[in-house]
Scaffold this motif. Structure first.
Motif, mmCIF file in Angstrom:
data_model
loop_
_atom_site.group_PDB
_atom_site.id
_atom_site.type_symbol
_atom_site.label_atom_id
_atom_site.label_comp_id
_atom_site.label_asym_id
_atom_site.label_seq_id
_atom_site.Cartn_x
_atom_site.Cartn_y
_atom_site.Cartn_z
ATOM 1 N N ALA A 113 0.826 -1.212 0.000
ATOM 2 C CA ALA A 113 0.000 0.000 0.000
ATOM 3 C C ALA A 113 0.858 1.258 0.000
ATOM 4 O O ALA A 113 0.478 2.277 -0.584
ATOM 5 N N GLU A 141 -4.716 -5.027 -2.897
ATOM 6 C CA GLU A 141 -4.583 -3.762 -2.164
ATOM 7 C C GLU A 141 -4.779 -2.580 -3.107
ATOM 8 O O GLU A 141 -5.418 -1.582 -2.748
ATOM 9 N N HIS A 172 -9.811 -9.684 0.716
ATOM 10 C CA HIS A 172 -9.228 -8.481 1.303
ATOM 11 C C HIS A 172 -10.174 -7.968 2.380
ATOM 12 O O HIS A 172 -11.304 -7.567 2.105
#
Length: 402
Positions: A113, A141, A172
Motif C-alpha cells: 500500500a 490492495e 481483502h
C-alpha cells in the motif's frame, strides 16, 4: 648502411615484440596498441559479443548481463518493502530495462500500500493508470485503494464498487468491511436500498479475517439486533476481542519502533505472568498505566481526508464527512450518516467509527453531557440516531463502548 640501420634502431622497427609476433615495420606505439587490443580480446567474456557476431562497445554495464529472473526478484522485494512511491518510481526511471521489468505483472502484484500511497494533491491521470495497472496485475490492495478513491472521491460509484468487489473476492478484509458499510448506509443509492443482512454477512467475513473495525461493527449489530438476531453476550464478546486485537496491533507497532519498552514494564509483565501462570504475546498495558496510541490510518483514508480538506472540508452541498478523523468517508446523499443523539454535533458512517471517536476525542467534547455534568463512562451507553428523515430515521440505537 650503418646509418640506415641506426635509423631503424631508433624507430624500433628492427626489434621483435616480446610476444614472439613479428611486428617489423611498426613503431613502438603501434606495437603497444596491438598488444593492448589483443589483451582486451582475450579478457572479454564470450557474452560480450552480440548474436550478429559484432563485439559490444567498450564500457558496457555489467548490469545488462544479469538474468531477468534475478532482476525481477529484486524488484519484487523493492515493491513489497518500499516506504513511499518515490522509492519505487525512481528505480523505474533509471533505465529502460528496469522500467519494462518493473511494470511487469509479477512485480506490480507484490506492491504494498505504501508503494502507491499517492497524496491527494499529487493525484493525476498517471497515478490513476498506475493503480489500475497494479489492480489488473492481481494486486488486491491496489484494487481496494483505487475502488475507494473512485467511489468516494471521483464519484464513480459503479466502477469503485466493482474494484472493491474484486478485492473482496480476493479475501481483502478492508474491502469486505467497506462494502459492508456501503450496504448498511445504502451509499450511492437511496435510503430504501439499504441491505442490512448483506452488510452483516460482509462484516462477518471481514471480522473472520481479523479486521478490527469489522469485529467492532458486528459486535454492536449483535448487541442491538441490527440486521441480525440480537445476541448481547456474543456481541459483547466480539467487542472485547476487537479491543484486544487493537491493543495487540498498537503494541506490535511500538515494539517495532523500539522506542518505548522499559525495564520496569518488562519486570512488571514477568511478575504478572509468574503470579497468574498465564503469559500472552502482548499484555494489557492499561493494567500498568500505559497509554496506547491510536492505530495509524490506512493510506486511502488519509487520501480521502486530504482530498476533501483541499475542498473546504465538504464533499458537496448539504453533505458531511464522517467525524472520526481516521475515516474520511463522505456522505453520498443528504442525511446518510448517523449523528450523536446526545449532542447532535457529530455524525458517523458506522458504529465502529463512533466507538473509536468516542474513546479518542468525543467523550471529552460532547457538549451536552459536559453541560449537564453527566460523566459517561467508557463502559456506559451512548446513543446514536439515524439521521435519515423518513422511515426508521427516528429509531434510537444504543451503543455500548468497551
Amino acid at each position: 648502411m650503418a646509418v640506415g640501420r641506426g635509423a631503424e634502431a631508433r624507430r624500433g622497427a628492427c626489434f621483435r615484440s616480446r610476444d614472439g609476433d613479428d611486428d617489423l615495420g611498426m613503431t613502438g606505439t603501434a606495437t603497444a596498441n596491438v598488444r593492448r587490443r589483443r589483451m582486451e580480446n582475450e579478457e572479454a567474456p564470450a557474452t560480450a559479443r552480440s548474436s550478429g557476431g559484432k563485439r559490444r562497445r567498450r564500457g558496457t554495464d555489467r548490469f545488462d548481463t544479469l538474468p531477468d529472473e534475478l532482476v525481477l526478484s529484486i524488484l519484487c522485494k523493492l515493491a513489497a518493502s518500499a516506504g513511499r512511491p518515490s522509492d519505487f518510481i525512481n528505480v523505474l526511471l533509471t533505465c529502460k530495462r528496469l522500467k519494462e521489468l518493473g511494470l511487469s505483472p509479477q512485480v506490480l502484484s507484490t506492491a504494498s500500500a505504501k508503494t502507491f500511497a499517492v497524496k491527494a494533491k499529487n493525484w493525476s491521470n498517471s497515478a490513476d493508470r498506475f493503480l489500475k495497472l497494479c489492480a489488473d496485475s492481481g494486486n488486491v490492495e491496489a484494487s481496494y485503494t483505487l475502488g475507494m478513491i473512485h467511489f468516494y472521491c471521483l464519484q464513480n460509484r459503479r466502477g469503485g464498487a466493482s474494484l472493491m468487489a474484486k478485492a473482496a473476492i480476493g479475501s481483502h478484509a478492508r474491502a469486505l468491511y467497506s462494502l459492508a458499510v456501503i450496504q448498511f448506509n445504502g451509499s450511492g443509492r437511496s435510503k430504501n436500498d439499504k441491505d442490512l443482512r448483506a452488510g452483516v454477512t460482509l462484516c462477518s467475513r471481514a471480522a473472520f479475517r481479523g479486521h478490527i473495525d469489522a469485529m467492532r461493527e458486528l459486535g454492536h449489530c449483535l448487541q442491538d439486533g441490527y440486521g441480525v438476531c440480537q445476541d448481547v453476550t456474543r456481541g459483547r464478546r466480539l467487542l472485547v476481542h476487537a479491543n484486544a486485537r487493537e491493543l495487540a496491533a498498537a503494541v506490535n507497532a511500538m515494539i517495532s519502533s523500539r522506542s518505548w519498552i522499559s525495564s520496569s514494564w518488562a519486570n512488571d509483565y514477568r511478575r504478572h505472568g509468574a503470579r497468574t501462570g498465564v503469559t500472552t504475546e502482548y499484555p494489557l498495558l492499561s493494567d500498568y498505566g500505559y497509554n496506547v496510541p491510536a492505530l495509524e490510518a490506512h493510506t486511502v483514508n488519509r487520501f480521502m481526508t486530504e482530498w476533501f480538506a483541499a475542498r473546504d472540508g465538504s464533499p458537496g452541498p448539504g453533505l458531511r464527512l464522517c467525524s472520526h478523523g481516521g475515516c474520511g468517508r463522505p456522505e453520498t446523499r443528504r442525511n446518510e450518516f448517523r449523528r450523536c443523539s446526545v449532542c447532535g454535533t457529530v455524525n458517523y458512517c458506522s458504529r465502529a467509527c463512533q466507538a473509536l471517536d468516542w474513546k479518542l476525542r468525543h467523550k471529552e467534547e460532547c457538549v451536552v453531557v459536559a453541560a449537564a455534568g453527566m460523566g459517561v463512562e467508557e463502559g456506559g451507553a451512548h446513543g446514536v440516531e439515524n439521521d435519515d428523515r423518513a422511515g426508521d430515521g427516528d429509531r434510537q440505537m444504543m451503543m455500548v463502548y468497551s
